[in-house]
Motif scaffolding. Structure first.
Motif, PDB file in Angstrom:
ATOM      1  N   GLY A   1       0.526   8.727  -0.010  1.00 53.22           N
ATOM      2  CA  GLY A   1       1.212   9.874   0.537  1.00 53.22           C
ATOM      3  C   GLY A   1       0.954  11.106  -0.306  1.00 53.22           C
ATOM      4  O   GLY A   1       1.881  11.747  -0.810  1.00 53.22           O
TER       5      GLY A   1
ATOM      6  N   ASN B   1      -3.876   7.822   1.892  1.00 57.22           N
ATOM      7  CA  ASN B   1      -2.767   7.493   2.788  1.00 57.22           C
ATOM      8  C   ASN B   1      -1.766   6.535   2.156  1.00 57.22           C
ATOM      9  O   ASN B   1      -0.575   6.606   2.419  1.00 57.22           O
ATOM     10  N   ARG B   2      -2.317   5.669   1.307  1.00 56.11           N
ATOM     11  CA  ARG B   2      -1.479   4.675   0.660  1.00 56.11           C
ATOM     12  C   ARG B   2      -0.428   5.349  -0.229  1.00 56.11           C
ATOM     13  O   ARG B   2       0.677   4.855  -0.403  1.00 56.11           O
TER      14      ARG B   2
END
Lengths: 347, 163
Positions: free
Chosen positions: B106, B103-104
């Motif tokens: 993308g 998530n960090r």
């Protein structure tokens, strides 16, 4: 004396004898009756003792079995760690070979399609060139992957079987490097290994057993480090003795634990994977070589284990490293502290 | 497939894995099955330099590499060129760590080793197309902005002329 008198005497005597015999018999009967009782109770006691003895023997055998099992467990754990390491090391070359093989098959299919009409059209030539370029890349993959797999197998050979009793004269750096290789997946990028290797003379030893010592010490060092950290592996030699030092930047050992760390079953690992025998086995192996293990530790700063070994193995032929029935030749007849453990545990 | 005069098979794919055998295996496959230009690296630092210069549409990075891991690399790629599609290649053992970091960065996709060639082709193809569409969108936005700018200029001139 008259005949009557004689007869009377005889009768009286006979009566007396009869009386005496009877009394004797009765007395004897009483006397015999009491030892019979005692005999029975002694027999009972003996039976009970035999029963207890049997039970004790059984529980002793059980204890021996469980000790052997524990030592075996500890070995299996190091074997398990070795297997996990090897499996991890093999993943990359096998995965690359697998993908490469798929490409190779596709390339072959295309070439066969192009050659189906027995000729190569000029416009197909470019396609053939592309296939050749692809196969060339895959050939490179295969070279590298096979080289790696051969290397892994070589490392495994160096690491060897823990039961191998062979004595040879080796460079301890080789064993340290093999051990670091099999632990590579546990070190990852998390733990940096700093090698401070000095000049070492060839050392006479059971190389595979010393590798087990290195594996135990390095595994402990890895587990002592929470998050990123450093392990220093140093070697030096002086006056017929070599020293291998494994230092970690881990949690350290509380002072009250230090006297117990070589005890069987002592572990601070919650998962109790290793049964706490790693250091005990390591110490026994080092003792067999006529050496010793020293430890220094500061809680919060880390621990340092020093293995000191004579360059020539001292006249000890003890070859049961774990002090267990699982050992091989068990020719340990020496009076050292290791012999005691080896003797007790022999089947 | 034609997208505004451009063939979807065109594009540049950049590979980074510290294991040369992984790089050559993927290179060989893409050479055979696609017509992408493939740039490959075993050093993440060198790859970063090339990304700034070559602007590849898709970047496939290994997770565990010495010096800089795949997540750190892709984080920096995002800063340099957010339109490049970022794909992470992870070993089975690193899966949990990788997922935590996804998530960090993308990520567009993460692939596990050992990979399936057909799946890899699909992911890269979609990734290249996605990046190309982003870049098209960026271009259109820029065109719109400059057209808007022009309109403003004309309006200013008209106002000056007539008022």
């Amino acid at each position: 004396m008259t005949a009557l008198g004689v007869a009377g005497l005889v009768v009286g005597g006979a009566a007396l004898v009869a009386l005496g015999v009877d009394a004797g018999r009765r007395m004897a009967g009483r006397r015999l009756h009491r030892p019979d009782d005692r005999c029975r109770s002694l027999e009972r006691e003996a039976r009970e003792l035999r029963e207890e003895c049997r039970e004790l023997r059984a529980s002793y055998a059980e204890l021996q079995r469980s000790e052997a099992e524990q030592v075996n467990d500890a070995r299996l754990t190091s074997v398990g760690s070795l297997v996990a390491g090897v499996a991890h090391e093999m993943n990359t070359p096998l995965g690359s070979l697998h993908a490469g093989h798929d490409t190779f098959r596709r390339a072959l299919d295309r070439l066969q399609a192009i050659l189906a009409d027995e000729r190569v059209d000029p416009e197909e030539l470019e396609e053939v060139r592309r296939i050749v370029r692809a196969v060339d890349r895959i050939a490179r993959t295969q070279d590298l992957a096979f080289e790696r797999l051969t290397h892994i197998v070589g490392e495994l050979r160096t690491f060897g079987r823990p039961d191998d009793a062979e004595i040879s004269v080796v460079d301890l750096h080789d064993g340290l490097e093999s051990t670091l290789t099999v632990l590579g997946h546990e070190l990852g990028d998390r733990i940096a290994v700093e090698r401070r290797y000095g000049e070492l003379p060839p050392v006479e030893c059971h190389p595979h057993r010393l590798n087990q010592v290195f594996l135990n010490l390095l595994s402990n060092a890895i587990r002592a480090i929470d998050g990123p950290g450093t392990i220093v592996v140093a070697t030096e030699s002086a006056a017929g003795e070599v020293t291998v030092t494994v230092g970690d930047s881990g949690v350290g050992i509380p002072e009250e634990h230090l006297p117990k760390i070589f005890d069987a079953g002592f572990t601070t690992r919650k998962e109790r994977k290793g049964m706490g025998l790693g250091l005990l086995i390591s110490q026994q192996i080092v003792h067999q070589h006529g050496g010793r293990i020293e430890v220094e530790s500061r809680p919060g700063e880390g621990s340092t284990f020093r293995v000191r070994l004579p360059v020539r193995m001292q006249a000890r032929t003890a070859s049961d490293p774990g002090g267990s029935g699982a050992g091989t030749s068990g020719s340990s007849a020496d009076p050292s502290e290791t012999a005691g453990a080896a003797r007790e545990a022999r089947p | 497939m034609s997208l505004g005069g451009r063939d979807a098979a065109d594009g540049t794919v950049l590979l980074v894995d510290d294991e040369e055998m992984v790089v050559t295996a993927i290179e060989g496959f893409l050479e055979l099955e696609t017509s992408y230009r493939v740039l490959s690296f075993t050093s993440p630092e060198r790859a970063l330099e090339a990304i700034a210069e070559e602007r590849p549409e898709a970047i496939l990075a290994d997770f565990l590499m010495p010096g800089m891991d795949g997540i750190q690399l892709l984080e920096r790629v995002r800063a340099v060129d957010p339109t490049a599609t970022r794909i992470l290649l992870t070993g089975y053992a690193d899966r949990d760590n990788a997922i935590r970091a996804i998530n960090r960065v993308g990520l567009y996709h993460y692939m596990e080793k050992p990979w399936d060639n057909e799946h890899l082709k699909l992911v890269i193809r979609n990734g290249v197309e996605r990046s190309w569409l982003f870049r098209q969108l960026d271009e259109r936005l820029e065109e719109l902005e400059s057209a808007n700018e022009e309109l403003h200029e004309i309006r200013r001139r008209l106002v000056r002329t007539f008022l």
